[in-house]
Enzyme design. Sequence first.
Site, PDB file in Angstrom:
ATOM      1  N   LYS A 195      94.014 -28.279  62.035  1.00 53.75           N
ATOM      2  CA  LYS A 195      94.315 -29.579  61.438  1.00 53.75           C
ATOM      3  C   LYS A 195      95.012 -29.431  60.088  1.00 53.75           C
ATOM      4  O   LYS A 195      95.989 -30.101  59.822  1.00 53.75           O
ATOM      5  CB  LYS A 195      93.031 -30.392  61.181  1.00 53.75           C
ATOM      6  CG  LYS A 195      92.202 -30.713  62.391  1.00 53.75           C
ATOM      7  CD  LYS A 195      90.980 -31.557  62.006  1.00 53.75           C
ATOM      8  CE  LYS A 195      90.019 -30.887  61.048  1.00 53.75           C
ATOM      9  NZ  LYS A 195      89.223 -29.792  61.619  1.00 53.75           N
ATOM     10  N   ARG A 219      84.522 -38.040  59.384  1.00 58.16           N
ATOM     11  CA  ARG A 219      83.791 -37.063  60.176  1.00 58.16           C
ATOM     12  C   ARG A 219      82.491 -37.628  60.724  1.00 58.16           C
ATOM     13  O   ARG A 219      81.794 -36.923  61.457  1.00 58.16           O
ATOM     14  CB  ARG A 219      83.451 -35.879  59.283  1.00 58.16           C
ATOM     15  CG  ARG A 219      84.238 -34.605  59.571  1.00 58.16           C
ATOM     16  CD  ARG A 219      83.746 -33.618  58.551  1.00 58.16           C
ATOM     17  NE  ARG A 219      83.967 -32.242  58.823  1.00 58.16           N
ATOM     18  CZ  ARG A 219      85.000 -31.544  58.363  1.00 58.16           C
ATOM     19  NH1 ARG A 219      85.982 -32.129  57.732  1.00 58.16           N
ATOM     20  NH2 ARG A 219      85.046 -30.252  58.560  1.00 58.16           N
ATOM     21  N   ARG A 238      90.332 -15.882  59.735  1.00 62.41           N
ATOM     22  CA  ARG A 238      90.628 -16.491  58.443  1.00 62.41           C
ATOM     23  C   ARG A 238      89.650 -15.995  57.376  1.00 62.41           C
ATOM     24  O   ARG A 238      90.015 -15.848  56.215  1.00 62.41           O
ATOM     25  CB  ARG A 238      90.530 -18.014  58.578  1.00 62.41           C
ATOM     26  CG  ARG A 238      90.956 -18.751  57.335  1.00 62.41           C
ATOM     27  CD  ARG A 238      91.031 -20.242  57.563  1.00 62.41           C
ATOM     28  NE  ARG A 238      89.720 -20.852  57.604  1.00 62.41           N
ATOM     29  CZ  ARG A 238      89.505 -22.136  57.892  1.00 62.41           C
ATOM     30  NH1 ARG A 238      90.517 -22.924  58.207  1.00 62.41           N
ATOM     31  NH2 ARG A 238      88.295 -22.636  57.891  1.00 62.41           N
ATOM     32  N   ARG A 244      86.857 -17.513  52.611  1.00 57.44           N
ATOM     33  CA  ARG A 244      86.093 -18.747  52.415  1.00 57.44           C
ATOM     34  C   ARG A 244      84.637 -18.472  52.718  1.00 57.44           C
ATOM     35  O   ARG A 244      84.317 -17.910  53.757  1.00 57.44           O
ATOM     36  CB  ARG A 244      86.642 -19.829  53.357  1.00 57.44           C
ATOM     37  CG  ARG A 244      87.352 -20.944  52.621  1.00 57.44           C
ATOM     38  CD  ARG A 244      87.971 -21.904  53.588  1.00 57.44           C
ATOM     39  NE  ARG A 244      86.980 -22.728  54.282  1.00 57.44           N
ATOM     40  CZ  ARG A 244      87.301 -23.777  55.023  1.00 57.44           C
ATOM     41  NH1 ARG A 244      88.567 -24.130  55.161  1.00 57.44           N
ATOM     42  NH2 ARG A 244      86.365 -24.479  55.628  1.00 57.44           N
ATOM     43  N   ARG A 250      78.707 -25.279  61.798  1.00 56.19           N
ATOM     44  CA  ARG A 250      79.783 -26.281  61.671  1.00 56.19           C
ATOM     45  C   ARG A 250      80.149 -26.857  63.028  1.00 56.19           C
ATOM     46  O   ARG A 250      80.452 -28.042  63.156  1.00 56.19           O
ATOM     47  CB  ARG A 250      81.012 -25.654  60.999  1.00 56.19           C
ATOM     48  CG  ARG A 250      80.813 -25.506  59.489  1.00 56.19           C
ATOM     49  CD  ARG A 250      81.658 -24.409  58.892  1.00 56.19           C
ATOM     50  NE  ARG A 250      83.080 -24.661  58.931  1.00 56.19           N
ATOM     51  CZ  ARG A 250      84.011 -23.704  58.791  1.00 56.19           C
ATOM     52  NH1 ARG A 250      83.646 -22.432  58.616  1.00 56.19           N
ATOM     53  NH2 ARG A 250      85.267 -23.998  58.830  1.00 56.19           N
TER      54      ARG A 250
END
Length: 190
Positions: free
Chosen positions: A15, A89, A128, A134, A145
């Site tokens: 996204k 969300r 990632r 992160r 998540r």
Amino acid sequence: MAEAVIFLGPPGAGKGTQAKRLAADLGFRQLSTGEILRSHVARGTELGRLAKPLMDAGKLVPDEIILGIIGEELAAMPNPRVIFDGFPRTLAQAEALDRLLAERQIRLLGVLLVTAPEEELIRRLLGRAQQEGRSDDNEETIRARMVEYRQKTQPLVDYYARTGSLKEINGLGQVEEVYQAIQAALGLRA
Ligand code: ADP
């Protein structure tokens, strides 16, 4: 004219990448609640201190906080032209956004649901993790998540399908191919 696009989809669907590009092409502002929250965490604000443990656990940040952020951002824009990335969300966020859009007379151009199979999402997020570091891109947090997405965000698919705004985009494949599908879904290319 005030206009908005919403990006919906699980973590890792791409996204953010697509939202950035679409925002640049349309001259819209990309509003990523995740990025705004990470900036608060990095600056050590009160909001950041509250959000960090939730984000690191893969949990959603409370609706009031998110709605405060979005309300403030929109209030600062005289003629909002916005790509919402990672917002709404939850159903409460979606209902609040509907009210904001109506109040400000912002036209919703579409809700883009970007999806990919869960194994692919997890593979991308772990990749990632190595590149960007992160703190919520570790396997345990990623699984949490995904659970939050399924329980709280997935119901928005039906919500937006009912209003006819939903456009499903296959998030597998090259970034370029996905982007072309997005442009086609929004009627931006022949
Ligand atoms: P991803 O889509 O890859 O999970 P984001 O950058 O969109 O990443 O979000 C990272 C984290 O920020 C989420 O796991 C959640 O804790 C928090 N967050 C971002 N947007 C919202 C939102 N709209 N509502 C609640 N929490 C949010």
